[in-house]
Motif scaffolding. Structure first.
Motif, PDB file in Angstrom:
ATOM      1  N   SER A   1       0.828  -1.205   0.000  1.00 35.22           N
ATOM      2  CA  SER A   1       0.000   0.000   0.000  1.00 35.22           C
ATOM      3  C   SER A   1       0.862   1.254   0.000  1.00 35.22           C
ATOM      4  CB  SER A   1      -0.917   0.006   1.231  1.00 35.22           C
ATOM      5  OG  SER A   1      -1.804  -1.085   1.223  1.00 35.22           O
ATOM      6  N   ALA A   2       1.959   1.228   0.766  1.00 25.99           N
ATOM      7  CA  ALA A   2       2.852   2.388   0.825  1.00 25.99           C
ATOM      8  C   ALA A   2       3.514   2.629  -0.528  1.00 25.99           C
ATOM      9  CB  ALA A   2       3.911   2.174   1.902  1.00 25.99           C
ATOM     10  N   LYS A   3       3.934   1.561  -1.210  1.00 28.97           N
ATOM     11  CA  LYS A   3       4.554   1.691  -2.532  1.00 28.97           C
ATOM     12  C   LYS A   3       3.566   2.284  -3.533  1.00 28.97           C
ATOM     13  CE  LYS A   3       6.979  -1.022  -6.065  1.00 28.97           C
ATOM     14  NZ  LYS A   3       7.463  -2.384  -6.451  1.00 28.97           N
ATOM     15  N   ALA A   4       2.303   1.825  -3.472  1.00 28.34           N
ATOM     16  CA  ALA A   4       1.284   2.336  -4.386  1.00 28.34           C
ATOM     17  C   ALA A   4       1.010   3.812  -4.117  1.00 28.34           C
ATOM     18  CB  ALA A   4       0.006   1.522  -4.241  1.00 28.34           C
ATOM     19  N   ALA A   5       1.039   4.219  -2.843  1.00 32.70           N
ATOM     20  CA  ALA A   5       0.789   5.620  -2.499  1.00 32.70           C
ATOM     21  C   ALA A   5       1.897   6.523  -3.017  1.00 32.70           C
ATOM     22  CB  ALA A   5       0.647   5.771  -0.985  1.00 32.70           C
ATOM     23  N   ARG A   6       3.132   6.046  -2.966  1.00 31.71           N
ATOM     24  CA  ARG A   6       4.253   6.854  -3.469  1.00 31.71           C
ATOM     25  C   ARG A   6       4.150   7.073  -4.979  1.00 31.71           C
ATOM     26  NH1 ARG A   6       7.307   3.036  -0.200  1.00 31.71           N
ATOM     27  NH2 ARG A   6       7.730   3.960   1.857  1.00 31.71           N
ATOM     28  N   ALA A   7       3.619   6.052  -5.667  1.00 32.08           N
ATOM     29  CA  ALA A   7       3.525   6.129  -7.126  1.00 32.08           C
ATOM     30  C   ALA A   7       2.252   6.833  -7.601  1.00 32.08           C
ATOM     31  CB  ALA A   7       3.589   4.719  -7.720  1.00 32.08           C
TER      32      ALA A   7
ATOM     33  N   GLU B   1      -6.955   8.801  -1.175  1.00 31.98           N
ATOM     34  CA  GLU B   1      -7.460   7.436  -1.084  1.00 31.98           C
ATOM     35  C   GLU B   1      -6.310   6.447  -0.922  1.00 31.98           C
ATOM     36  OE1 GLU B   1      -9.730   4.198  -0.721  1.00 31.98           O
ATOM     37  OE2 GLU B   1     -10.412   6.294  -0.660  1.00 31.98           O
ATOM     38  N   ALA B   2      -5.189   6.705  -1.595  1.00 33.44           N
ATOM     39  CA  ALA B   2      -4.021   5.824  -1.468  1.00 33.44           C
ATOM     40  C   ALA B   2      -3.479   5.848  -0.039  1.00 33.44           C
ATOM     41  CB  ALA B   2      -2.938   6.253  -2.457  1.00 33.44           C
TER      42      ALA B   2
ATOM     43  N   HIS C   1      -5.262   6.515   2.569  1.00 36.31           N
ATOM     44  CA  HIS C   1      -6.263   5.850   3.400  1.00 36.31           C
ATOM     45  C   HIS C   1      -6.078   4.334   3.375  1.00 36.31           C
ATOM     46  CE1 HIS C   1      -9.854   5.368   5.686  1.00 36.31           C
ATOM     47  NE2 HIS C   1     -10.570   4.861   4.698  1.00 36.31           N
ATOM     48  N   ARG C   2      -5.642   3.797   2.223  1.00 33.40           N
ATOM     49  CA  ARG C   2      -5.389   2.344   2.143  1.00 33.40           C
ATOM     50  C   ARG C   2      -4.202   1.951   3.016  1.00 33.40           C
ATOM     51  NH1 ARG C   2      -7.263   2.945  -3.312  1.00 33.40           N
ATOM     52  NH2 ARG C   2      -5.163   3.421  -4.087  1.00 33.40           N
ATOM     53  N   ILE C   3      -3.197   2.824   3.110  1.00 28.36           N
ATOM     54  CA  ILE C   3      -2.089   2.544   4.039  1.00 28.36           C
ATOM     55  C   ILE C   3      -2.626   2.452   5.463  1.00 28.36           C
ATOM     56  CG2 ILE C   3       0.060   3.394   5.034  1.00 28.36           C
ATOM     57  CD1 ILE C   3       0.672   4.809   2.451  1.00 28.36           C
ATOM     58  N   ARG C   4      -3.505   3.387   5.803  1.00 28.39           N
ATOM     59  CA  ARG C   4      -4.064   3.403   7.159  1.00 28.39           C
ATOM     60  C   ARG C   4      -4.799   2.095   7.464  1.00 28.39           C
ATOM     61  NH1 ARG C   4      -9.440   6.309   9.249  1.00 28.39           N
ATOM     62  NH2 ARG C   4      -9.096   6.109  11.482  1.00 28.39           N
ATOM     63  N   LYS C   5      -5.617   1.624   6.528  1.00 28.20           N
ATOM     64  CA  LYS C   5      -6.358   0.381   6.760  1.00 28.20           C
ATOM     65  C   LYS C   5      -5.409  -0.796   6.915  1.00 28.20           C
ATOM     66  CE  LYS C   5      -9.257   0.862   3.246  1.00 28.20           C
ATOM     67  NZ  LYS C   5     -10.417   0.598   2.342  1.00 28.20           N
ATOM     68  N   SER C   6      -4.327  -0.827   6.119  1.00 24.65           N
ATOM     69  CA  SER C   6      -3.341  -1.907   6.239  1.00 24.65           C
ATOM     70  C   SER C   6      -2.610  -1.831   7.577  1.00 24.65           C
ATOM     71  CB  SER C   6      -2.335  -1.828   5.090  1.00 24.65           C
ATOM     72  OG  SER C   6      -2.962  -2.011   3.840  1.00 24.65           O
ATOM     73  N   ALA C   7      -2.296  -0.601   8.006  1.00 20.07           N
ATOM     74  CA  ALA C   7      -1.619  -0.421   9.296  1.00 20.07           C
ATOM     75  C   ALA C   7      -2.498  -0.895  10.445  1.00 20.07           C
ATOM     76  CB  ALA C   7      -1.247   1.051   9.480  1.00 20.07           C
ATOM     77  N   LYS C   8      -3.794  -0.657  10.304  1.00 23.52           N
ATOM     78  CA  LYS C   8      -4.741  -1.068  11.341  1.00 23.52           C
ATOM     79  C   LYS C   8      -4.741  -2.596  11.496  1.00 23.52           C
ATOM     80  CE  LYS C   8      -8.455   1.256  11.079  1.00 23.52           C
ATOM     81  NZ  LYS C   8      -9.785   1.749  10.672  1.00 23.52           N
ATOM     82  N   ARG C   9      -4.805  -3.309  10.377  1.00 25.92           N
ATOM     83  CA  ARG C   9      -4.802  -4.772  10.437  1.00 25.92           C
ATOM     84  C   ARG C   9      -3.498  -5.297  11.019  1.00 25.92           C
ATOM     85  NH1 ARG C   9      -7.210  -7.470   5.022  1.00 25.92           N
ATOM     86  NH2 ARG C   9      -6.499  -9.319   6.157  1.00 25.92           N
TER      87      ARG C   9
ATOM     88  N   GLU D   1      -5.653  11.169  11.250  1.00 25.27           N
ATOM     89  CA  GLU D   1      -5.753  12.628  11.257  1.00 25.27           C
ATOM     90  C   GLU D   1      -5.879  13.156   9.824  1.00 25.27           C
ATOM     91  OE1 GLU D   1      -5.802  16.607  12.434  1.00 25.27           O
ATOM     92  OE2 GLU D   1      -6.137  14.767  13.587  1.00 25.27           O
ATOM     93  N   HIS D   2      -5.112  12.557   8.934  1.00 25.69           N
ATOM     94  CA  HIS D   2      -5.180  12.971   7.525  1.00 25.69           C
ATOM     95  C   HIS D   2      -6.566  12.697   6.941  1.00 25.69           C
ATOM     96  CE1 HIS D   2      -4.465  12.791   3.162  1.00 25.69           C
ATOM     97  NE2 HIS D   2      -3.431  13.583   3.383  1.00 25.69           N
ATOM     98  N   GLN D   3      -7.120  11.526   7.236  1.00 28.45           N
ATOM     99  CA  GLN D   3      -8.442  11.169   6.718  1.00 28.45           C
ATOM    100  C   GLN D   3      -9.536  12.064   7.316  1.00 28.45           C
ATOM    101  OE1 GLN D   3      -9.416   9.400   4.347  1.00 28.45           O
ATOM    102  NE2 GLN D   3     -11.608   9.086   4.699  1.00 28.45           N
TER     103      GLN D   3
END
Length: 492
Positions: A382-388, A395-396, A398-406, A432-434
């Motif tokens: 998710s972090a790699k996708a957000a950088r790209a 939204e990218a 936010h996906r990192i956040r959901k992965s971090a939560k799990r 906080e960002h979301q």
């Protein structure tokens, strides 16, 4: 029942076992007690209710209909810490309002997560002859009540029992620290012993039909974490029904924790990605989210507006933002309660308890042990996708956040505390960002409505810029938090 609303009282008391020949103590010589008032004896008769499986008793909860005494009525007693219980009371209804064995809907709703749609019926009858001494302090107010009880009781279908016991209850919430101990010592010195049962009902049921067996504590750490969260869900359910501050948030967090843990160990629980339980947990979190999102916005805007100089708060901004969000919270809370009173919700609770009781996969079919590897790889992806990402960056993230939560919840269940802490830091930053992303969208909508109404929109612009700066500050710290997480994982 009639139109009366339940009242709540905190009850702090201790019970003592005594023999028939034990002489009640004297409370002379205690500096806190200046006068002892002997009250007339009371005759109390109570019918106790529970499900056939004694679900309330398993949670140390009692529900009774009592006649006689100064507080005749329906009493629901809930655990509230050592020596303490919360007692919810309703007065007895008029005879025409319903049969005596009809449990008031207001009380049933409080414990709905425990009893669900199972019938509540009498399980015991307890009659008490009570002799009372009120202990007064220097200000003339009653500090405590000492009760000498002669008890006759029987479980439904069981033999009659009789015993004597003492109760000592504090009557003022701000009583001197240690007063209960000092008064209790007088009872012990007189020959009493700490009660072997937490309540009269527990004593009756212990000698009647066997109560519900305690579920064994799961050995597998993820199963154990799921069991703990199911228990938390039931507790927060009760708080949401009472509209306790932050309870919707906590129930939503618990729902999400459960879903994350179950998804991360689907094989072990015999689940798949499209399992009904996972879908229902997602739906429940979404319903709770309506109230929670409004609650966040109300608190966020109130804090921001309080920090602004008064001359920069122009027009009815507080009414639109703060009061408007509070109204949406009330609507969302009612919607949450409606969902929590459905058969669908009760079946979800049943299914979760079944998962807790079920044994992990048999040895010859055992699923691979749960580790943090899959959750960590998912977060890195998710972090790699957000950088790209060049579009939909929010939204990218936010996906990192959901992965971090799990990852956080799985690592916590497995005892990888440093990994869990690092994942929580990422989750908090991106939370906080979301929140800022959601707030900016809402501010834009409200500014347009204010403009259409001819109101000054200056303050909306200030708040929007503030939210933008908060989001940027959180985003700038994410890479460092990800590096900290990498370091904690590699040290395992």
């Amino acid at each position: 029942m009639g139109s009366s609303k339940p009242t709540r009282h905190k009850e702090v008391e201790r019970k003592f076992d005594v023999s028939e020949s034990t002489v009640p103590p004297s409370f002379e010589g205690l500096s806190a007690v200046t006068r002892v008032e002997v009250s007339p004896a009371e005759s109390l008769d109570a019918v106790y209710y529970d499900t056939a499986g004694q679900d309330l008793a398993a949670h140390k909860i009692t529900l009774r209909r009592r006649t006689g005494g100064s507080d005749a009525g329906w009493h629901l007693k809930l655990p509230a810490g050592p020596d303490a219980r919360t007692e919810v009371r309703l007065p007895l209804g008029d005879a025409e309002e319903g049969p005596d064995d009809s449990v008031p809907a207001e009380l049933r709703d409080i414990v709905a997560a425990i009893v669900r749609d199972r019938p509540l019926a009498p399980v015991a009858r307890i009659s008490t002859t009570r002799h009372i001494q009120l202990l007064h302090g220097a200000d003339g107010n009653a500090l405590a009540e000492f009760c000498d009880d002669q008890v006759t009781a029987a479980a439904v279908g069981g033999d009659e029992q009789a015993w004597r016991e003492w109760e000592l209850e504090l009557l003022t919430p701000d009583a001197e620290h240690g007063l209960l101990d000092r008064l209790g010592n007088r009872l012990l010195d007189a020959g009493a012993a700490p009660a072997g049962s937490g309540s009269k009902l527990a004593r009756v049921l212990a000698n009647g039909e066997p109560g519900p067996a305690k579920a064994p504590v799961p050995k597998d750490p993820v199963h154990r974490a799921v069991a703990e969260q199911v228990g938390e869900l039931v507790e927060w359910d009760r708080a949401v029904r009472a509209d306790v501050w932050d309870s919707v948030h906590q129930m939503r967090v618990t729902t999400r924790k459960l879903r994350s843990l179950l998804k991360e160990s689907e094989e072990s629980f015999g689940l798949t990605d499209d399992s009904w339980v996972l879908d229902e947990l997602r739906s429940l979190a979404a319903i709770l989210g309506v109230a929670r999102d409004a609650e966040v916005l109300a608190e966020r805007y109130e804090s921001a507006l309080d920090e602004l100089p008064a001359d920069l708060v122009r027009g009815p901004v507080r009414e639109r933002l703060v009061e408007g969000a509070r109204k949406r919270y009330a609507v969302g809370h009612r919607r949450s309660l409606a969902a929590m009173r459905t058969t669908r919700y009760f079946r979800l609770l049943d299914a979760l308890e079944d998962l807790v009781r079920a044994q992990p996969a048999a040895a010859d079919q055992e699923a691979a042990p749960v580790t943090i590897d899959a959750a960590y790889k998912r977060l890195r992806k998710s972090a790699k996708a957000a950088r790209a990402a060049t579009e939909d960056r929010d939204e990218a993230l936010h996906r990192i956040r959901k992965s971090a939560k799990r990852l956080r919840y799985t690592a916590s269940a497995l005892g990888a505390d440093k990994v869990s802490g690092a994942a929580k830091e990422i989750q908090t930053l991106l939370g906080e960002h979301q929140d800022s992303h959601v707030s900016r969208a809402h501010l834009s909508q409200q500014a347009e409505a204010a403009h259409a109404a001819g109101e000054d929109t200056f303050t909306y612009g200030l708040l929007y810029q503030r939210e933008h700066e908060l989001a940027e500050h959180a985003r700038e710290q994410v890479e460092a938090a990800l590096a900290k997480l990498d370091k904690s994982v590699h040290k395992l």
